[in-house]
Design a protein around this motif. Structure first.
Motif, PDB file in Angstrom:
ATOM      1  N   THR A 105      54.490  70.302  -1.825  1.00 23.03           N
ATOM      2  CA  THR A 105      54.288  68.666  -1.498  1.00 23.03           C
ATOM      3  C   THR A 105      55.080  68.250  -0.223  1.00 23.03           C
ATOM      4  O   THR A 105      55.868  69.174   0.068  1.00 23.03           O
ATOM      5  CB  THR A 105      54.559  67.843  -2.786  1.00 23.03           C
ATOM      6  N   GLU A 107      56.780  66.037   0.265  1.00 24.21           N
ATOM      7  CA  GLU A 107      58.167  65.540  -0.133  1.00 24.21           C
ATOM      8  C   GLU A 107      59.150  66.861  -0.257  1.00 24.21           C
ATOM      9  O   GLU A 107      60.248  66.620   0.114  1.00 24.21           O
ATOM     10  CB  GLU A 107      58.094  64.823  -1.699  1.00 24.21           C
ATOM     11  N   GLY A 129      49.943  57.206   5.624  1.00 26.96           N
ATOM     12  CA  GLY A 129      51.013  56.953   5.121  1.00 26.96           C
ATOM     13  C   GLY A 129      52.080  58.110   4.742  1.00 26.96           C
ATOM     14  O   GLY A 129      53.097  57.771   3.978  1.00 26.96           O
ATOM     15  N   ALA A 130      51.526  59.123   5.334  1.00 21.52           N
ATOM     16  CA  ALA A 130      52.550  60.450   5.093  1.00 21.52           C
ATOM     17  C   ALA A 130      53.808  60.214   5.659  1.00 21.52           C
ATOM     18  O   ALA A 130      54.912  60.714   5.100  1.00 21.52           O
ATOM     19  CB  ALA A 130      51.721  61.494   5.755  1.00 21.52           C
ATOM     20  N   GLN A 132      55.424  57.234   6.082  1.00 18.30           N
ATOM     21  CA  GLN A 132      56.156  56.657   5.143  1.00 18.30           C
ATOM     22  C   GLN A 132      56.880  57.368   4.029  1.00 18.30           C
ATOM     23  O   GLN A 132      57.916  57.190   3.476  1.00 18.30           O
ATOM     24  CB  GLN A 132      55.317  55.341   4.897  1.00 18.30           C
ATOM     25  N   ARG A 133      55.936  58.224   3.345  1.00 14.37           N
ATOM     26  CA  ARG A 133      56.460  58.926   2.162  1.00 14.37           C
ATOM     27  C   ARG A 133      57.712  59.849   2.632  1.00 14.37           C
ATOM     28  O   ARG A 133      58.589  60.083   1.887  1.00 14.37           O
ATOM     29  CB  ARG A 133      55.118  59.712   1.866  1.00 14.37           C
ATOM     30  N   ASP A 136      60.542  57.748   2.979  1.00  9.35           N
ATOM     31  CA  ASP A 136      61.079  57.464   1.391  1.00  9.35           C
ATOM     32  C   ASP A 136      61.708  58.392   0.853  1.00  9.35           C
ATOM     33  O   ASP A 136      62.868  58.191   0.259  1.00  9.35           O
ATOM     34  CB  ASP A 136      59.989  57.030   0.644  1.00  9.35           C
ATOM     35  N   THR A 137      61.351  59.775   1.043  1.00  6.82           N
ATOM     36  CA  THR A 137      62.117  60.870   0.598  1.00  6.82           C
ATOM     37  C   THR A 137      63.534  60.827   0.998  1.00  6.82           C
ATOM     38  O   THR A 137      64.742  60.982   0.181  1.00  6.82           O
ATOM     39  CB  THR A 137      61.347  62.128   0.776  1.00  6.82           C
TER      40      THR A 137
END
Ligand code: CP
Length: 331
Positions: A105, A107, A129-130, A132-133, A136-137
């Motif tokens: 993944t 993340e 959105g990748a 942002q992901r 966030d991680t």
């Protein structure tokens, strides 16, 4: 709004200053500061001084993680980092040559890479959105690493918009007032036009014409944003009706990798969204013709030497803007 109540869009921007995810997060003072720095970097390099910033970020590191092809974004970021004295590593084809090919993944990849002490990860990914992901991680584990969105699916490409804006700012004597921007081509899938529309909306006197086949018109979430912020725009399908009044013509390719092949064939057969000499002849003598590149036939090479055609200068500005951005984030 009640006293003490947060403006959601403003707050979202403030939350994201560590990472560069979308252009809404930039305010005008920050843009001005960034462009002053960009101009210093540009002057230094244009006058043959490649070493002025060579120790500015010495010992800092950048990982470029690209899951989609790129010529300009990846290489200009890597050159920008090198010219600031940074170490650079990464992969130009993470989809094939990273463990994403084995099913890892995003993340897990990001969490792993942050363990190798980068200061910045520049990420290009096929999924909106990748970035942002990834951010966030990093924030979940409170890691001191910046994520820069190098283009996420049909979402945004904020550093492209900054270099586009810098090119407009520079050509208009550092003022962006009463500018009529015509954006054409595949506005639905082109992330550069999304980011540029959001950032140009910071300038209250800018107005837009979006010219595209109905199926490829500008996303509603963006036109709604413009309406909320009092920015005028019109939607058109025929470029010939709008080129005459444009101060900036921002043209884009059909994104064949994201388009229904039948629709693409129909549009290409029609040839309506191609800019050649006859279209340029309609434009104002001081119009600016921009394109994020790559082009695949929608801008004819016959206009390349017209002084209004500034797309290669625009791509070069990407180096200067990205150096200034790295200096801002890490300096
Ligand atoms: N404009 C742009 O993003 O180009 P690349 O795909 O070559 O990075």
């Amino acid at each position: 709004m009640c006293p003490g109540q947060l403006d959601h869009e403003l707050w979202r921007g403030m939350e994201k200053q560590k990472h560069i995810i979308e252009t809404q997060q930039f305010d005008l003072p920050r843009i001005e500061r960034l462009f002053e720095q960009t101009r210093r970097v540009q002057r230094s390099l244009e006058t043959g001084n490649r070493h002025e910033f060579g120790y500015s970020l010495k010992g800092r590191s950048m990982i470029s993680l690209f899951y989609e092809p790129s010529t300009r974004t990846r290489i200009s970021f890597e050159r920008a980092a090198q010219l600031c004295g940074m170490n650079v590593c990464g992969t130009e084809n993470a989809g094939e040559f990273s463990s994403a090919a084995k099913g890892e993944t995003l993340e897990d990849s990001i969490r792993t890479l942050t363990g190798y002490y980068p200061d910045v990860i520049v990420l290009r990914h096929k999924e909106t959105g990748a970035a942002q992901r990834a951010a966030d991680t990093i924030d979940r584990y409170q890691l001191p690493v910046h994520v820069i969105n190098g283009g996420d699916g049909t979402g945004q490409h904020p550093t492209q918009a900054l270099l586009d804006l810098y090119t407009i700012w520079e050509s208009r004597k550092e003022r962006i007032e009463n500018v009529h921007v015509v954006m054409g081509g595949d506005l639905a899938h082109g992330r550069t036009v999304h980011s540029l529309a959001y950032v140009l909306a910071k300038y209250s006197t800018v107005h837009f014409t979006f010219v595209a086949p109905t199926e490829l018109q500008m996303k509603k979430e963006i036109t709604d944003y413009l309406t909320r912020h009092g920015i005028r725009y019109t939607l058109e399908t025929d470029p010939k009706t709008v080129l005459r009044d444009a101060d900036v013509v921002y043209w884009t390719r059909l994104q064949k990798e994201r388009l229904d092949p039948k629709l693409r064939e129909d549009i290409e057969r029609h040839g309506m969204y191609q800019i050649g000499q006859s279209e340029v002849d309609m434009m104002k003598p001081d119009a600016l013709i921009l394109h994020p590149l790559p082009r695949v036939g929608e801008i004819s090479t016959e206009i390349d030497d017209d002084p209004r055609a500034q797309y290669f200068k625009q791509a070069q500005n990407g180096l200067y803007v990205r150096m200034a951005l790295l200096l801002e984030l890490l300096g």
